[in-house]
Design an enzyme around this catalytic site. Structure first.
Site, PDB file in Angstrom:
ATOM      1  N   GLY A 263       0.806  -1.208   0.000  1.00  0.00           N
ATOM      2  CA  GLY A 263       0.000   0.000   0.000  1.00  0.00           C
ATOM      3  C   GLY A 263       0.841   1.260   0.000  1.00  0.00           C
ATOM      4  N   ASP A 264       2.138   1.120  -0.064  1.00  0.00           N
ATOM      5  CA  ASP A 264       3.045   2.274  -0.096  1.00  0.00           C
ATOM      6  C   ASP A 264       4.273   1.869  -0.905  1.00  0.00           C
ATOM      7  OD1 ASP A 264       4.389   4.762   0.602  1.00  0.00           O
ATOM      8  OD2 ASP A 264       3.038   4.869   2.310  1.00  0.00           O
ATOM      9  N   ASP A 265       5.385   2.591  -0.732  1.00  0.00           N
ATOM     10  CA  ASP A 265       6.581   2.300  -1.522  1.00  0.00           C
ATOM     11  C   ASP A 265       7.075   0.885  -1.247  1.00  0.00           C
ATOM     12  OD1 ASP A 265       6.621   5.015  -2.425  1.00  0.00           O
ATOM     13  OD2 ASP A 265       7.603   5.592  -0.551  1.00  0.00           O
ATOM     14  N   SER A 296       2.456  -1.669  -6.674  1.00  0.00           N
ATOM     15  CA  SER A 296       2.015  -0.642  -5.725  1.00  0.00           C
ATOM     16  C   SER A 296       1.332   0.484  -6.496  1.00  0.00           C
ATOM     17  CB  SER A 296       3.201  -0.107  -4.908  1.00  0.00           C
ATOM     18  OG  SER A 296       2.741   0.800  -3.940  1.00  0.00           O
TER      19      SER A 296
END
Length: 483
Positions: A263-265, A296
């Site tokens: 959900g992020d980098d 992502s």
């Protein structure tokens, strides 16, 4: 007549004895085979920086892998017992198949935590039982809230020679509860990570599956000589701040053969936040990232920053695959960060369905507080991207430096970007940047002039090895001994 009867009796007895002997032999053979099978199932072999002289199973300390029994005390007791062997060849703790519910526990030096196949560590969802520790000194506060932070599920500080590995065993952070509390603004402290090792040397995290972390998954910080290898990380793409691997103020680190859905980098390279990171002054440098696959949709494959105030230097990434990801390589910084991002080298990258291939942001505005120095400008220079292909891309690049502080020394070569059917009309936007390009399609902005056919340029990629590449792993083993 009597002689014949005696002969028949003898033959029958002989036959029965033969049959009995054969049955005994069969039973013995089965038992031996089963015994061998059992011993084989309890034999563990793996690759590691160091092997151990002493071993134990979590079951020997009262651990119960039924998914409901809380095993925090068992892990604490096991590691406390095994810590006595730090100077006697080290120790390893084996977690067998099962579901092992546990709260946070600290690892020790010269220690291996090994999760067998089908072993699952389940993080406790009782928030009140999670200890709170101080914020990182290079951040000055927690990332979610001011003040402290919940300790990570697996935590260690001031250690030497720590290995967390397995036969693709699983660590499940059961993060949904934490995500809900975060979105509702009900958390008093920053969410825990799955694995965090601080102020340590010689760290290996390998051959595991990490799922549903409350926040970041793997966070080596203020550490050196780190290998992160063969890790699968899975989180819902809408889960908040579930970064995959975040090397933070670390030296001599290798990340390779990892698959991340986040959900992020997928990988975020960091070194402290504004005035706190500047004062702490510990850069991330000598970092290798290779054979990484990332999904992502709302973040980057590899992000440099935004917390980069201690500096980031000599990052090398190669053989990278991005699928349905917002951006390939992103540099994130802002006025007040100070520090630097320089000597960055990326090559052999394939991108499929992207918003941006390249993104540089000089106005990433989050700050720990209002005490940052507005005159602390970051230095972004010597950024090298080469030998890449991208398809179904909305926009080739968005490169935004800082007024009176341009991002300089950018080189992009041998890159082909195929735009999506509904792509932006202008494929490149560039402000406050300077550099060159060579063999790039579509044609870059004027601030990155093409060098032409008469002067084909190949952007730099170092040939000398980083020291962590010289570390040779050993073959280690464990055989369970029955009483």
């Amino acid at each position: 007549m009597e002689l014949r009867r005696d002969l028949r009796r003898t033959q029958v007895n002989l036959f029965c004895n033969v049959i009995s002997t054969l049955l005994v032999l069969v039973l013995v053979s089965v038992e031996v085979a089963e015994g061998r099978k059992a011993r084989k199932m309890d034999y563990v072999e793996y690759s590691a920086m160091s092997c151990r002289a002493h071993s134990a199973s979590i079951e020997e300390f009262g651990g119960v892998g039924d998914g409901t029994t809380l095993n925090t005390k068992a892990f604490l007791a096991a590691i406390n017992h095994l810590s006595q062997f730090e100077s006697e060849g080290g120790s390893q703790l084996i977690v067998p198949p099962g579901k092992w519910l546990t709260g946070s526990f600290n690892v020790t030096s010269h220690f291996t935590l090994y999760l067998q196949k089908d072993a699952v560590l389940l993080a406790s969802q009782d928030i009140n039982t999670w200890p709170v520790i101080d914020p990182l000194p290079s951040y000055g506060r927690g990332r979610d809230t001011a003040g402290g932070r919940y300790i990570s599920l697996i935590f260690g500080t001031n250690l030497t020679d720590v290995i967390i590995t397995g036969d693709n065993g699983t660590i499940d952070g059961q993060g949904a509860l934490w995500w809900q509390q975060f979105h509702k603004g009900k958390l008093k402290y920053t969410r825990p990570y799955l694995i965090e090792i601080m102020y340590s040397d010689n760290i290996q995290i390998s051959s595991l599956t990490l799922v549903n972390s409350p926040s970041w998954n793997v966070h080596p910080v203020y550490s050196s000589n780190v290998i992160i290898q063969g890790i699968t990380i899975i989180a819902p793409v809408t889960s908040p701040n579930t970064d995959g691997i975040n090397p933070d103020s670390c030296t001599n680190t290798k990340i390779e053969d990892c698959y991340i859905v986040s959900g992020d980098d997928c990988v975020a390279v960091k070194s402290g936040w504004d005035e706190y990171g500047i004062a702490f002054g510990m850069p991330t440098k000598q970092l290798i990232i290779r054979r990484l696959t990332c999904i992502s949709p709302f973040s980057a494959v590899i992000a440099l920053g935004s917390e980069m105030s201690g500096g980031i230097q000599d990052v090398r990434a190669e053989d990278i695959t991005a699928i349905n990801t917002e951006s390939g390589i992103r540099i994130k910084t802002a006025v007040g960060r100070g520090g630097y991002v320089k000597d960055i080298y990326v090559r052999s990258m394939a991108m499929h369905t992207m918003k941006w291939a390249f993104w540089m942001t000089g106005n990433y505005g989050s700050h720990p507080d209002n005490k940052y120095d507005p005159h602390a400008l970051p230095v972004i220079e010597s950024i090298n991207y080469r030998d890449m292909v991208a398809e179904n891309v909305t926009m080739a690049a968005r490169l935004e430096g800082i007024s009176n502080d341009p991002f300089a020394g950018i080189c992009i070569s041998n890159v082909t970007i195929t735009l999506a059917k509904k792509a932006k009309k202008v494929p490149w936007t560039c402000t406050d940047v300077a550099g060159i390009s060579s063999g790039v399609l579509p044609k870059p902005c004027d601030l990155l002039p093409d060098q032409g056919q008469q002067k084909i340029v190949e952007c730099n990629y170092p040939t000398e090895r980083v020291p962590i590449d010289n570390v040779q792993l050993q073959t280690c083993s464990y055989t369970r001994r029955y009483m």
